[in-house]
Motif scaffolding. Sequence first.
Motif, PDB file in Angstrom:
ATOM      1  N   ARG A 146     -14.607  -7.135  19.279  1.00 39.55           N
ATOM      2  CA  ARG A 146     -15.107  -7.256  17.911  1.00 39.55           C
ATOM      3  C   ARG A 146     -15.059  -5.882  17.246  1.00 39.55           C
ATOM      4  O   ARG A 146     -15.563  -4.903  17.781  1.00 39.55           O
ATOM      5  CB  ARG A 146     -16.537  -7.784  17.892  1.00 39.55           C
ATOM      6  CG  ARG A 146     -17.104  -7.875  16.473  1.00 39.55           C
ATOM      7  CD  ARG A 146     -18.429  -8.615  16.443  1.00 39.55           C
ATOM      8  NE  ARG A 146     -19.445  -7.965  17.245  1.00 39.55           N
ATOM      9  CZ  ARG A 146     -20.701  -8.429  17.348  1.00 39.55           C
ATOM     10  NH1 ARG A 146     -21.041  -9.545  16.730  1.00 39.55           N
ATOM     11  NH2 ARG A 146     -21.584  -7.794  18.093  1.00 39.55           N
ATOM     12  N   ALA A 147     -14.407  -5.819  16.100  1.00 39.58           N
ATOM     13  CA  ALA A 147     -14.368  -4.587  15.304  1.00 39.58           C
ATOM     14  C   ALA A 147     -15.349  -4.727  14.146  1.00 39.58           C
ATOM     15  O   ALA A 147     -15.481  -5.802  13.561  1.00 39.58           O
ATOM     16  CB  ALA A 147     -12.961  -4.346  14.777  1.00 39.58           C
ATOM     17  N   SER A 148     -16.014  -3.629  13.821  1.00 35.51           N
ATOM     18  CA  SER A 148     -17.026  -3.695  12.769  1.00 35.51           C
ATOM     19  C   SER A 148     -17.132  -2.357  12.053  1.00 35.51           C
ATOM     20  O   SER A 148     -16.969  -1.290  12.656  1.00 35.51           O
ATOM     21  CB  SER A 148     -18.389  -4.072  13.359  1.00 35.51           C
ATOM     22  OG  SER A 148     -19.378  -4.113  12.357  1.00 35.51           O
ATOM     23  N   ILE A 155     -23.813  -7.537  21.234  1.00 27.99           N
ATOM     24  CA  ILE A 155     -22.446  -7.966  21.498  1.00 27.99           C
ATOM     25  C   ILE A 155     -22.338  -9.461  21.231  1.00 27.99           C
ATOM     26  O   ILE A 155     -23.349 -10.176  21.143  1.00 27.99           O
ATOM     27  CB  ILE A 155     -22.022  -7.660  22.948  1.00 27.99           C
ATOM     28  CG1 ILE A 155     -22.858  -8.486  23.953  1.00 27.99           C
ATOM     29  CG2 ILE A 155     -22.110  -6.183  23.242  1.00 27.99           C
ATOM     30  CD1 ILE A 155     -22.348  -8.430  25.377  1.00 27.99           C
ATOM     31  N   ALA A 156     -21.117  -9.947  21.072  1.00 28.58           N
ATOM     32  CA  ALA A 156     -20.921 -11.385  20.981  1.00 28.58           C
ATOM     33  C   ALA A 156     -21.276 -12.012  22.325  1.00 28.58           C
ATOM     34  O   ALA A 156     -21.157 -11.369  23.376  1.00 28.58           O
ATOM     35  CB  ALA A 156     -19.476 -11.697  20.600  1.00 28.58           C
ATOM     36  N   ASN A 194     -16.806  -4.311  30.847  1.00 33.77           N
ATOM     37  CA  ASN A 194     -15.438  -4.051  30.410  1.00 33.77           C
ATOM     38  C   ASN A 194     -15.332  -4.171  28.895  1.00 33.77           C
ATOM     39  O   ASN A 194     -15.380  -5.263  28.332  1.00 33.77           O
ATOM     40  CB  ASN A 194     -14.493  -5.041  31.095  1.00 33.77           C
ATOM     41  CG  ASN A 194     -13.046  -4.805  30.754  1.00 33.77           C
ATOM     42  OD1 ASN A 194     -12.704  -3.859  30.053  1.00 33.77           O
ATOM     43  ND2 ASN A 194     -12.180  -5.679  31.248  1.00 33.77           N
ATOM     44  N   THR A 195     -15.132  -3.025  28.224  1.00 35.71           N
ATOM     45  CA  THR A 195     -15.011  -3.006  26.761  1.00 35.71           C
ATOM     46  C   THR A 195     -13.588  -2.706  26.296  1.00 35.71           C
ATOM     47  O   THR A 195     -13.360  -2.517  25.100  1.00 35.71           O
ATOM     48  CB  THR A 195     -15.945  -1.948  26.147  1.00 35.71           C
ATOM     49  OG1 THR A 195     -15.512  -0.638  26.558  1.00 35.71           O
ATOM     50  CG2 THR A 195     -17.384  -2.175  26.574  1.00 35.71           C
ATOM     51  N   SER A 196     -12.618  -2.613  27.192  1.00 33.94           N
ATOM     52  CA  SER A 196     -11.278  -2.141  26.836  1.00 33.94           C
ATOM     53  C   SER A 196     -10.597  -3.076  25.835  1.00 33.94           C
ATOM     54  O   SER A 196     -10.836  -4.279  25.810  1.00 33.94           O
ATOM     55  CB  SER A 196     -10.425  -2.004  28.094  1.00 33.94           C
ATOM     56  OG  SER A 196     -10.446  -3.187  28.861  1.00 33.94           O
ATOM     57  N   LEU A 411     -14.244   1.548  14.504  1.00 39.01           N
ATOM     58  CA  LEU A 411     -14.472   0.098  14.473  1.00 39.01           C
ATOM     59  C   LEU A 411     -14.741  -0.500  15.852  1.00 39.01           C
ATOM     60  O   LEU A 411     -15.607  -1.367  15.996  1.00 39.01           O
ATOM     61  CB  LEU A 411     -13.290  -0.610  13.818  1.00 39.01           C
ATOM     62  CG  LEU A 411     -12.974  -0.226  12.363  1.00 39.01           C
ATOM     63  CD1 LEU A 411     -11.952  -1.192  11.777  1.00 39.01           C
ATOM     64  CD2 LEU A 411     -14.230  -0.207  11.514  1.00 39.01           C
ATOM     65  N   ALA A 412     -13.981  -0.092  16.878  1.00 40.04           N
ATOM     66  CA  ALA A 412     -14.231  -0.623  18.217  1.00 40.04           C
ATOM     67  C   ALA A 412     -15.559  -0.100  18.754  1.00 40.04           C
ATOM     68  O   ALA A 412     -16.298  -0.831  19.425  1.00 40.04           O
ATOM     69  CB  ALA A 412     -13.093  -0.264  19.161  1.00 40.04           C
ATOM     70  N   HIS A 413     -15.861   1.143  18.468  1.00 37.22           N
ATOM     71  CA  HIS A 413     -17.158   1.674  18.884  1.00 37.22           C
ATOM     72  C   HIS A 413     -18.293   0.837  18.316  1.00 37.22           C
ATOM     73  O   HIS A 413     -19.229   0.445  19.011  1.00 37.22           O
ATOM     74  CB  HIS A 413     -17.323   3.121  18.443  1.00 37.22           C
ATOM     75  CG  HIS A 413     -18.726   3.608  18.602  1.00 37.22           C
ATOM     76  ND1 HIS A 413     -19.678   3.454  17.619  1.00 37.22           N
ATOM     77  CD2 HIS A 413     -19.361   4.190  19.645  1.00 37.22           C
ATOM     78  CE1 HIS A 413     -20.834   3.913  18.050  1.00 37.22           C
ATOM     79  NE2 HIS A 413     -20.668   4.372  19.267  1.00 37.22           N
ATOM     80  N   ASN A 414     -18.220   0.554  17.024  1.00 31.77           N
ATOM     81  CA  ASN A 414     -19.307  -0.171  16.372  1.00 31.77           C
ATOM     82  C   ASN A 414     -19.489  -1.567  16.945  1.00 31.77           C
ATOM     83  O   ASN A 414     -20.611  -2.061  17.041  1.00 31.77           O
ATOM     84  CB  ASN A 414     -19.035  -0.275  14.871  1.00 31.77           C
ATOM     85  CG  ASN A 414     -19.144   1.062  14.168  1.00 31.77           C
ATOM     86  OD1 ASN A 414     -19.758   1.995  14.680  1.00 31.77           O
ATOM     87  ND2 ASN A 414     -18.543   1.156  12.995  1.00 31.77           N
TER      88      ASN A 414
END
Length: 655
Positions: A146-148, A155-156, A194-196, A411-414
């Motif tokens: 998820r990008a924000s 998290i979702a 795993n956030t990759s 965005l990926a960090h957020n």
Amino acid sequence: MSVPPLRRLLPVLLGLAATAAQADVRLASVFGDNMVLQRDRPIRIWGWAAPGRTLNVTLAGRQAVAKAGSDGRWTAQLPAMKAGGPHQLRVLGDGETTRRDILIGDVWLLGGQSNMEWPLSATDTGAQETAAPQNAHLRHLRVPLRASLRPESDIAPADWVVAEAGRVGEFSAVGYHFARQIQTSLGVPIGLVNTSWGGSHLETWMRREAALADVDLAPFVKDLPADNAVFAQSLRQRMEERVSAWQSGLPWQGVNVSGWSVASDGVDADWPTLQVPGMWESQGLADLDGVVWMRRKVELDAAQAVGVATLHLANVDDCDEVWVNGRQMKGQCDFTLPRAYALPAGLLRAGVNWIAVRVTDTGGGGGIVGDAADVRLDTPAGTVSLAGAWRARVEKVMMPSGLTANDAPTLAHNGLIAPLGGLSFRGVLWYQGESNTSRAAAYADGFRRLISDWRAQLRQPDLPFFFVQLASFLPLKNNRPGQGGWAELRDAQAQALTLAHTGMVVAIDVGDANDIHPRNKRTLGQRLAGVALHDMGLRAEPASGPLLVSSEVRGDEIRLRFKNTGGGLRTALAGDALRGFVVAGADRQFVPATARIDGDAVVLSSPLVSRPLAARYAWMDNPSESNLVGGDGLPAAPARSDAWPLESVGKRYPQ
């Protein structure tokens, strides 16, 4: 017999009451059945409830009280615990929520792009690994992508998965092999978060505050809007305007393309051109994912047209459908595979011939890519080059409904890292950089900034951060000794070793010239485990492989001294000559060097350089033939003795 109305309604009312009670107390989505929590550190638990509500949180006999704030968020802190389990996590307010089979052990955060994301089932040992007995104390959480534009609070929804038949193949392969090796040594439960995100740039993983501290990134971050949907729509509009300007006067929405494959002069007379080979992103179609038609007219004489022939299209990123003189060939859908299509006798003709290629790009770069010599038509009378200008036209633009990682920094960090800020981790495993090779020099400062900032966010200033240096990639014939964006990115990664509790795994010996995703993930996971065990004090010898520490010029020779030699320098295969070293003089032109091992040093010379000033090792895009290793077999890291400016200096985001 009829049921009285009240009795009929009672089960419904009870169900609604239970649902309301559950809804009154909500845990953050990272807290699920089968999860692993970090041992030996205070454990923070958080979630949401009605504002002002008091909650009791219990785990393994420990208890804490929390109160929901005005926004409904609550946080409880439990004391540090030793490895063990399974336990139940219970939160009681007006309602109750429970999570079962909770283990206490070591939790590792996985970050990066597709090589960290790569699933165990798709590796060279995947079949045997997934069929082997598993350890139920190994668990994996795949954080949904998820990008924000703003830091998300949660998290979702996602499930923690136990390593077991039928599911372990989904695990990050690098993470899995790391965890199995660590478990062998430590004997504690391991959790992998795993956030990759495949194809992601370094900049998308940065927190806003860190990005604003970078003078090159700040302009791209400070004026970002706050609304995801509005920004996504603006990106779509920008892309539509870009395509319309590129093929001015040629519509691309709702167009009948059935005639674009035919052998006719009138199809593409007013189309713009793309240079082949080459990515279309660098030719006016930046960031375009979608479908582009490419056509080329080829004139042949009678000798060239007779008999069978072979059409070579180098590599196509990602999928192709091919027509020759209106007849469709069998296409492919793998950007790593060279395209070669057999053309039967009678298909080609003397005079004008037409080749049409419908290219579909699903992400990242798009187009016919590779070496110009590999874009050709092999005929009975010789080879006809097809490199150069092709007529091209966009048929379709494919854009997701929402944002993606590389739409802007942060965005990926957020979307993936910010919501995990309350957890404690044993360390971070990172495998990323392939998407940053075009601006490699800038990566050095950015990567160090990211490491320091993640540690600050997670409130763990000494959090171990271990990473994989880029593997070998791209055709050997394209190597430029002493040069290359991939070489410069590896150097930028290595500069992070100046930070405490960092470690680097060298991967130049497990790469694949034709595939950016080397399938040997076991070696990398086990090497990361070796680095981690050394950092923990459980492995005496460093697990880095030989590292260059100094250089000295002596007449017409230059001497490179290495540390962490694992018992002594040697070649990967006994008896082989040393390969991969180059030297340069005042002209800064690197040439291959003769090399010999002398204790913990390598001595270099070349008849072409009488006064060497600099040396480099494994400094090229694909250094897979470089063969210096330590006594423990670990490969030496690419290195240079000079501080000369790199080719990528000055190239900044979003270049």
